[in-house]
Every structure is written in C-alpha cells, then in structure tokens.
Enzyme design. Structure first.
Site, PDB file in Angstrom:
ATOM      1  N   HIS A  52      48.488  75.364  79.913  1.00 50.10           N
ATOM      2  CA  HIS A  52      49.476  76.219  79.230  1.00 50.10           C
ATOM      3  C   HIS A  52      49.855  75.624  77.872  1.00 50.10           C
ATOM      4  O   HIS A  52      49.933  76.327  76.870  1.00 50.10           O
ATOM      5  CB  HIS A  52      50.780  76.320  80.045  1.00 50.10           C
ATOM      6  CG  HIS A  52      50.673  77.015  81.360  1.00 50.10           C
ATOM      7  ND1 HIS A  52      51.175  76.478  82.532  1.00 50.10           N
ATOM      8  CD2 HIS A  52      50.146  78.213  81.703  1.00 50.10           C
ATOM      9  CE1 HIS A  52      50.962  77.312  83.531  1.00 50.10           C
ATOM     10  NE2 HIS A  52      50.338  78.377  83.061  1.00 50.10           N
ATOM     11  N   LYS A  85      58.314  85.652  94.558  1.00 54.37           N
ATOM     12  CA  LYS A  85      57.651  84.350  94.684  1.00 54.37           C
ATOM     13  C   LYS A  85      58.684  83.325  95.101  1.00 54.37           C
ATOM     14  O   LYS A  85      59.867  83.469  94.851  1.00 54.37           O
ATOM     15  CB  LYS A  85      57.021  83.952  93.353  1.00 54.37           C
ATOM     16  CG  LYS A  85      55.721  84.699  93.055  1.00 54.37           C
ATOM     17  CD  LYS A  85      55.018  84.090  91.868  1.00 54.37           C
ATOM     18  CE  LYS A  85      53.740  84.853  91.531  1.00 54.37           C
ATOM     19  NZ  LYS A  85      53.137  84.376  90.281  1.00 54.37           N
ATOM     20  N   ARG A 123      41.031  81.607  81.754  1.00 53.14           N
ATOM     21  CA  ARG A 123      40.326  80.387  82.164  1.00 53.14           C
ATOM     22  C   ARG A 123      38.888  80.675  82.534  1.00 53.14           C
ATOM     23  O   ARG A 123      37.966  80.016  82.111  1.00 53.14           O
ATOM     24  CB  ARG A 123      41.029  79.743  83.372  1.00 53.14           C
ATOM     25  CG  ARG A 123      42.330  79.102  83.023  1.00 53.14           C
ATOM     26  CD  ARG A 123      43.113  78.791  84.254  1.00 53.14           C
ATOM     27  NE  ARG A 123      43.411  80.010  84.989  1.00 53.14           N
ATOM     28  CZ  ARG A 123      44.283  80.106  85.962  1.00 53.14           C
ATOM     29  NH1 ARG A 123      44.938  79.044  86.358  1.00 53.14           N
ATOM     30  NH2 ARG A 123      44.506  81.245  86.566  1.00 53.14           N
ATOM     31  N   SER A 171      48.744  76.218  88.145  1.00 57.86           N
ATOM     32  CA  SER A 171      50.004  75.642  88.637  1.00 57.86           C
ATOM     33  C   SER A 171      49.967  75.512  90.158  1.00 57.86           C
ATOM     34  O   SER A 171      50.435  74.518  90.718  1.00 57.86           O
ATOM     35  CB  SER A 171      51.184  76.532  88.239  1.00 57.86           C
ATOM     36  OG  SER A 171      51.285  76.617  86.851  1.00 57.86           O
TER      37      SER A 171
HETATM   38  O1  PNS Z   1      51.604  82.956  84.954  1.00 51.34           O
HETATM   39  P1  PNS Z   1      51.316  84.270  85.649  1.00 51.34           P
HETATM   40  O2  PNS Z   1      51.897  84.260  87.038  1.00 51.34           O
HETATM   41  O3  PNS Z   1      49.868  84.618  85.618  1.00 51.34           O
HETATM   42  O4  PNS Z   1      52.106  85.396  84.793  1.00 51.34           O
HETATM   43  C1  PNS Z   1      52.039  86.757  85.156  1.00 51.34           C
HETATM   44  C2  PNS Z   1      53.088  87.577  84.385  1.00 51.34           C
HETATM   45  C3  PNS Z   1      54.474  86.999  84.547  1.00 51.34           C
HETATM   46  C4  PNS Z   1      52.729  87.584  82.916  1.00 51.34           C
HETATM   47  C5  PNS Z   1      53.028  89.036  84.954  1.00 51.34           C
HETATM   48  O5  PNS Z   1      53.181  88.997  86.323  1.00 51.34           O
HETATM   49  C6  PNS Z   1      54.080  89.951  84.340  1.00 51.34           C
HETATM   50  O6  PNS Z   1      53.913  90.427  83.235  1.00 51.34           O
HETATM   51  N1  PNS Z   1      55.199  90.152  85.082  1.00 51.34           N
HETATM   52  C7  PNS Z   1      56.328  90.954  84.648  1.00 51.34           C
HETATM   53  C8  PNS Z   1      56.422  92.284  85.416  1.00 51.34           C
HETATM   54  C9  PNS Z   1      55.539  93.326  84.782  1.00 51.34           C
HETATM   55  O7  PNS Z   1      55.654  93.677  83.615  1.00 51.34           O
HETATM   56  N2  PNS Z   1      54.600  93.853  85.598  1.00 51.34           N
HETATM   57  C10 PNS Z   1      53.633  94.816  85.162  1.00 51.34           C
HETATM   58  C11 PNS Z   1      52.427  94.130  84.547  1.00 51.34           C
HETATM   59  S1  PNS Z   1      51.277  95.270  83.894  1.00 51.34           S
END
Ligand code: PNS
Length: 157
Positions: free
Chosen positions: A17, A41, A90, A128
């Site tokens: 990150h 989560k 990744r 993570s």
């Molecule tokens: O580090 P991660 O867990 O891969 O991050 C994922 C994240 C937080 C970017 C994604 O889950 C997100 O955008 N969550 C917010 C809720 C949302 O907008 N959901 C619709 C996504 S199209």
C-alpha cells in the site's frame, strides 16, 4: 490542482500500500488515502487505529491526507470534489473484482475515473489478510509492513 483518492480497508497498511501511496503522491498534487468503515468485517484495527497507522507510516509524504469514510465510495469521492480513484493491482486475480467495482462506480457516476497502478513486483504476493495470518501463527512479517505496524500488531496479540 490534480487530486486523487486511494481507498481501502488498510487492516493494516502494508508496504505494498505504502508503495502505491508514494507513487500516487508523485503523480498527483494531492492524494487522499481513505479507510473504509465496513461493519461486516471484523478488523484487527479499528478505524481510528488504521488511520493513525497510515499517518505514522507515511509521515514523510507531504502531499497526502488520511481520512475515513462509510457508505458508498463514489459518494465520498463526490463530496470531496475529486474525480480520480486510485486502485492498486497485484495480480490477475485482483483484476476481476476491481474491474467490476470500477464499472459499477462508473455506472454510479461517470465523471469519476478509476486509475490502476501496478504494484511493485516485490509486493505482488502481499495482502493485509495474509500478513495477519502469518503473524498470528508466529511467522516473520519483517519487511512486509512498516515497523510501526509490527509494533502495534504485537500489542494486539
Ligand atoms: O482494501 P480493500 O478491502 O480491497 O478495499 C475495498 C474498498 C473499500 C475500496 C471497497 O470495498 C469499497 O469501495 N467500499 C465502499 C462501499 C462501496 O462503495 N461499495 C460499492 C463498490 S462498487
């Protein structure tokens, strides 16, 4: 001024990150690193702790702001008046889900562009969740996460 938002769970921030944050900060005038609040989560670090760890790990990067959000990312991005989302990729395995999210976000707001940055190959296997698993089972996570994260993880176990 060109700004971008780099969202994630960051539970905890890894060196992968940090590498994306550093490179995004070289590409944009300002980068907002934002931690998602996901009640489904069960994180190791709460929201405030995750924000604090990012601030401490990235203390030398001047043009970033660390924040958090709940609800839809696209709404947060609009409120911040930013139109670029940065995501790190990744491996091919990341692609499908990231592709879906990028298209869904575009459907929700087509003024916002998702830009993907390839992770440094050194960190392509890093996540993570794997870091937490290895740590909990007694393996070394030296070099995979910032030192401050190792210190705080030790306090959790
Ligand atoms: O580090 P991660 O867990 O891969 O991050 C994922 C994240 C937080 C970017 C994604 O889950 C997100 O955008 N969550 C917010 C809720 C949302 O907008 N959901 C619709 C996504 S199209």
């Amino acid at each position: 001024m060109r700004s971008a938002i780099y969202p994630g769970s960051f539970d905890p921030i890894t060196n992968g990150h940090l590498d994306i944050i550093r490179r995004a900060a070289e590409t944009f005038d300002k980068v907002i690193v934002t931690v998602s609040h996901n009640p489904n989560k069960n994180p190791m670090f709460d929201l405030e702790e995750r924000v604090e760890l990012i601030k401490r790990a990235a203390v030398d990067i001047e043009n970033i702001e660390v924040d958090c959000f709940s609800g839809l990312l696209i709404d947060y991005v609009k409120n911040k008046e930013v139109n670029v989302i940065i995501k790190g990729l990744r491996a091919v395995s990341d692609f499908e889900y990231e592709f879906q999210m990028a298209l869904m976000n575009r459907k929700l707001n087509d003024n916002v562009e998702t830009l993907f940055m390839m992770t440094n190959s050194q960190y392509s296997y890093l996540s993570s969740s794997l870091v937490k698993e290895v740590f909990k089972l007694g393996g070394s996570i030296e070099g995979l996460v910032p030192e401050i994260v190792i210190k705080e993880m030790k306090k959790k176990i």
